[in-house]
Design an enzyme around this catalytic site. Sequence first.
Site, PDB file in Angstrom:
ATOM      1  N   ASP A  30      53.905  46.229  42.029  1.00  0.00           N
ATOM      2  CA  ASP A  30      53.397  47.252  42.942  1.00  0.00           C
ATOM      3  C   ASP A  30      53.978  47.091  44.337  1.00  0.00           C
ATOM      4  O   ASP A  30      54.617  46.079  44.652  1.00  0.00           O
ATOM      5  CB  ASP A  30      51.857  47.210  42.992  1.00  0.00           C
ATOM      6  CG  ASP A  30      51.295  45.789  43.090  1.00  0.00           C
ATOM      7  OD1 ASP A  30      52.038  44.866  43.485  1.00  0.00           O
ATOM      8  OD2 ASP A  30      50.115  45.608  42.773  1.00  0.00           O
ATOM      9  N   GLU A  49      42.794  50.043  40.035  1.00  0.00           N
ATOM     10  CA  GLU A  49      41.426  49.784  40.466  1.00  0.00           C
ATOM     11  C   GLU A  49      40.432  50.195  39.371  1.00  0.00           C
ATOM     12  O   GLU A  49      40.795  50.942  38.452  1.00  0.00           O
ATOM     13  CB  GLU A  49      41.150  50.583  41.749  1.00  0.00           C
ATOM     14  CG  GLU A  49      42.105  50.283  42.896  1.00  0.00           C
ATOM     15  CD  GLU A  49      41.882  48.906  43.532  1.00  0.00           C
ATOM     16  OE1 GLU A  49      41.302  48.003  42.893  1.00  0.00           O
ATOM     17  OE2 GLU A  49      42.296  48.731  44.696  1.00  0.00           O
TER      18      GLU A  49
END
Length: 248
Positions: A67, A142
């Site tokens: 990421d 998430e």
Amino acid sequence: MHITLYHTHPSLYRDVAQLFIDSLRNNPKTVWGLATGSTPIEIYKHLVAHYQKDAFDTRFLTTFNLDEYVGLSASSDQSYAHFMSRHLWDALNLQPNQRHIPNGLASDLVSECERYETLILEHPIHIQLLGIGSNGHIAFNEPGTPFDSKTHVVTLDSKTRMDNARFFDALHSVPHQAITMGISTIMKAQKIVLVATGQNKAKAIQAMLEGPISESCPASILRNHPNLFIYLDDKAASLLNTHLLNRG
Ligand code: PGA
């Protein structure tokens, strides 16, 4: 799934680094999936120390990072590209065409996600290093992220921004968005190595291993991976009831 528990960190980090060295020795063209954050730093130190002793050859290695923040350039101290240059890429002499990370400055973020996902499909990851967030996230996936997600743009959870504020001058400087490999992208890796240390990971590890497999704990899906290795210290494992633990 293999879970190994350690009293001390040096042996944990050494054993994880050895998995990556072994993969490269078995296949000089291996593809590593890499992570940022506090957890990998000591692992990368071991890799660098071994490389400096000529223990392995990185000429044909390819790496993909999980990421990157949106809006930070590679030269910004807080970008993950900068973290990787500093802790691993430069010391392993990896050339720009060998090391991949999403471009958080791309003008078209959706196209950048598609480009990154396609590149990974073309170079399947042999061994993926993962940490876990205190909210159960993997990479920047998430809670609530669909298990079939591919590389995508994410709005960061307030818990994640608070956890990561220690790398910034203030909480308001932590970016609100990132590009992350999706959960299905991560699950395609041939082997996954998840590392967690410290009491602040204990609840996430308990939810991952003993709670339901649910999008409310992204890491729980890893239990369905056929080749998952989990390395924990005593504190991260302190809430587990499981008797499946091996000692490292
Ligand atoms: P950490 O982060 O290694 O800095 O604890 C792990 C993660 O958020 O995935």
